[in-house]
Write a protein that holds these residues in place. Sequence first.
Motif, PDB file in Angstrom:
ATOM      1  N   THR A  45       0.841  -1.210   0.000  1.00 52.96           N
ATOM      2  CA  THR A  45       0.000   0.000   0.000  1.00 52.96           C
ATOM      3  C   THR A  45       0.869   1.250   0.000  1.00 52.96           C
ATOM      4  O   THR A  45       0.604   2.212  -0.739  1.00 52.96           O
ATOM      5  N   LEU A  46       1.917   1.255   0.796  1.00 49.20           N
ATOM      6  CA  LEU A  46       2.794   2.412   0.867  1.00 49.20           C
ATOM      7  C   LEU A  46       3.503   2.648  -0.458  1.00 49.20           C
ATOM      8  O   LEU A  46       3.641   3.801  -0.905  1.00 49.20           O
ATOM      9  N   ILE A  47       3.948   1.575  -1.125  1.00 53.36           N
ATOM     10  CA  ILE A  47       4.605   1.729  -2.419  1.00 53.36           C
ATOM     11  C   ILE A  47       3.627   2.295  -3.452  1.00 53.36           C
ATOM     12  O   ILE A  47       3.980   3.172  -4.255  1.00 53.36           O
ATOM     13  N   LYS A  48       2.392   1.810  -3.442  1.00 58.54           N
ATOM     14  CA  LYS A  48       1.398   2.354  -4.369  1.00 58.54           C
ATOM     15  C   LYS A  48       1.166   3.839  -4.136  1.00 58.54           C
ATOM     16  O   LYS A  48       0.988   4.608  -5.087  1.00 58.54           O
ATOM     17  N   ILE A  49       1.180   4.263  -2.893  1.00 56.33           N
ATOM     18  CA  ILE A  49       1.014   5.681  -2.582  1.00 56.33           C
ATOM     19  C   ILE A  49       2.238   6.475  -3.027  1.00 56.33           C
ATOM     20  O   ILE A  49       2.121   7.574  -3.594  1.00 56.33           O
ATOM     21  N   MET A  50       3.424   5.927  -2.807  1.00 52.71           N
ATOM     22  CA  MET A  50       4.652   6.622  -3.200  1.00 52.71           C
ATOM     23  C   MET A  50       4.782   6.763  -4.714  1.00 52.71           C
ATOM     24  O   MET A  50       5.438   7.678  -5.208  1.00 52.71           O
ATOM     25  N   THR A  51       4.172   5.858  -5.463  1.00 49.56           N
ATOM     26  CA  THR A  51       4.259   5.907  -6.925  1.00 49.56           C
ATOM     27  C   THR A  51       3.046   6.582  -7.558  1.00 49.56           C
ATOM     28  O   THR A  51       2.938   6.628  -8.783  1.00 49.56           O
ATOM     29  N   GLY A  52       2.148   7.085  -6.744  1.00 50.31           N
ATOM     30  CA  GLY A  52       0.991   7.792  -7.273  1.00 50.31           C
ATOM     31  C   GLY A  52      -0.108   6.900  -7.785  1.00 50.31           C
ATOM     32  O   GLY A  52      -1.069   7.380  -8.397  1.00 50.31           O
ATOM     33  N   LEU A  53      -0.014   5.588  -7.548  1.00 44.92           N
ATOM     34  CA  LEU A  53      -1.047   4.660  -8.009  1.00 44.92           C
ATOM     35  C   LEU A  53      -2.236   4.618  -7.055  1.00 44.92           C
ATOM     36  O   LEU A  53      -3.298   4.107  -7.416  1.00 44.92           O
ATOM     37  N   LEU A  54      -2.056   5.141  -5.856  1.00 45.45           N
ATOM     38  CA  LEU A  54      -3.106   5.133  -4.841  1.00 45.45           C
ATOM     39  C   LEU A  54      -3.005   6.424  -4.051  1.00 45.45           C
ATOM     40  O   LEU A  54      -1.908   6.853  -3.682  1.00 45.45           O
ATOM     41  N   ALA A  55      -4.135   7.053  -3.821  1.00 44.11           N
ATOM     42  CA  ALA A  55      -4.146   8.300  -3.064  1.00 44.11           C
ATOM     43  C   ALA A  55      -4.245   8.008  -1.578  1.00 44.11           C
ATOM     44  O   ALA A  55      -5.036   7.158  -1.160  1.00 44.11           O
ATOM     45  N   PRO A  56      -3.468   8.691  -0.754  1.00 42.48           N
ATOM     46  CA  PRO A  56      -3.601   8.505   0.699  1.00 42.48           C
ATOM     47  C   PRO A  56      -4.859   9.185   1.208  1.00 42.48           C
ATOM     48  O   PRO A  56      -5.390  10.098   0.577  1.00 42.48           O
ATOM     49  N   ASP A  57      -5.333   8.747   2.353  1.00 47.46           N
ATOM     50  CA  ASP A  57      -6.461   9.427   3.001  1.00 47.46           C
ATOM     51  C   ASP A  57      -6.003  10.728   3.654  1.00 47.46           C
ATOM     52  O   ASP A  57      -6.800  11.648   3.848  1.00 47.46           O
ATOM     53  N   GLY A  58      -4.744  10.797   4.020  1.00 49.37           N
ATOM     54  CA  GLY A  58      -4.193  11.991   4.637  1.00 49.37           C
ATOM     55  C   GLY A  58      -2.691  12.000   4.498  1.00 49.37           C
ATOM     56  O   GLY A  58      -2.062  10.977   4.251  1.00 49.37           O
ATOM     57  N   GLY A  59      -2.096  13.181   4.631  1.00 55.20           N
ATOM     58  CA  GLY A  59      -0.654  13.304   4.483  1.00 55.20           C
ATOM     59  C   GLY A  59      -0.251  13.647   3.065  1.00 55.20           C
ATOM     60  O   GLY A  59      -1.104  13.838   2.185  1.00 55.20           O
ATOM     61  N   ASP A  60       1.045  13.717   2.828  1.00 58.06           N
ATOM     62  CA  ASP A  60       1.545  14.126   1.509  1.00 58.06           C
ATOM     63  C   ASP A  60       2.813  13.363   1.173  1.00 58.06           C
ATOM     64  O   ASP A  60       3.580  12.979   2.058  1.00 58.06           O
ATOM     65  N   VAL A  61       2.996  13.143  -0.135  1.00 54.32           N
ATOM     66  CA  VAL A  61       4.225  12.554  -0.669  1.00 54.32           C
ATOM     67  C   VAL A  61       4.915  13.622  -1.495  1.00 54.32           C
ATOM     68  O   VAL A  61       4.308  14.197  -2.404  1.00 54.32           O
ATOM     69  N   LYS A  62       6.178  13.888  -1.196  1.00 56.73           N
ATOM     70  CA  LYS A  62       6.945  14.849  -1.985  1.00 56.73           C
ATOM     71  C   LYS A  62       8.070  14.124  -2.705  1.00 56.73           C
ATOM     72  O   LYS A  62       8.786  13.317  -2.099  1.00 56.73           O
ATOM     73  N   ILE A  63       8.192  14.401  -3.991  1.00 55.18           N
ATOM     74  CA  ILE A  63       9.261  13.840  -4.808  1.00 55.18           C
ATOM     75  C   ILE A  63      10.200  14.985  -5.168  1.00 55.18           C
ATOM     76  O   ILE A  63       9.792  15.935  -5.844  1.00 55.18           O
TER      77      ILE A  63
END
Length: 307
Positions: A45-63
């Motif tokens: 799940t975390l990898i999918k969020i980090m790659t933009g394949l899944l949106a988190p319910d909260g928080g942010d990913v910065k590349i």
Amino acid sequence: MSAAIQLINIRKSFKKKQVLRGVTLAIQPGEVLGLLGPNGAGKSTLIKIMTGLLAPDGGDVKIFGRSLAKNKRLLRQSLGLAPQAIAVYPQLTVAQNLRSFGTINGLSGRQVQTKYDQVLPIFGLQDMQTEKAADLSGGQKRRLHSAIALMGPAKIIFLDEPTVGADVDSRNRIIAAVRHLSDQGITVVYTTHYLAEMAALHARIAFLNHGVIQATGSTESIIRQYAHPAVTLSFKGRLPAGLPGWEKDANHLRVSVPAATSPAQLLQTALTNPAVRDAQLTDVQITQADLESAYHTLLERDATHVD
């Protein structure tokens, strides 16, 4: 310099199950991060969020300092993913697979050729360029699958269980390839259940459990902080009683060695105990502190203990 990936309080639930409960982590350019944890910990799940394949319910990913949610098209060009399930075109040759994915990833003809020439030796695919993917061994398919993730402008590569089912030669080649990528400044997020690979990769470890990062650090620091030697005594027949701290398991007695005690001291104390002298001792094993013992220590920690 901005972190290659910065996770800020990432949360994700499926129905009523909270899978990620606030993951905060920074991964630096050129770093190999070993993402470890038990099945169901939320790694995929975390990898999918980090790659933009899944949106988190909260928080942010910065590349590289920019929000993935606000720059998906641009930033996903910086990411390469090789999921656990092998995805190759079986009727195409190795060369055709690599070139096709390069084109799909938006590379020009010249860029495809440049990447192709770079990727082939990294994963040891030179001698099988004309072979169909369907005819490759399991380990060779793994190498091709991982190589495909590089057929693009990616500066960050995600490798999810890249050595599952691979033979020894393919596993060694994949590990060498990952180290080469790191030396070239490419960031690699690597998941595996083969803990020995972490030391070979000089990886920084992030241990995910109960939906949070419970520990981070180099292999050496994780072992130093969480691993403990253990002593196991095997017996035939009745197990001796009256050894404080020793746990019974079938025909074994096992104890984790406290930090201030050496295994030899603990063993000597046990062997001089009358209860042990009167039992039928068949074997003695001393397990040194290693990443596996650290892993088990972390598994047993409560979710409220977060570093």
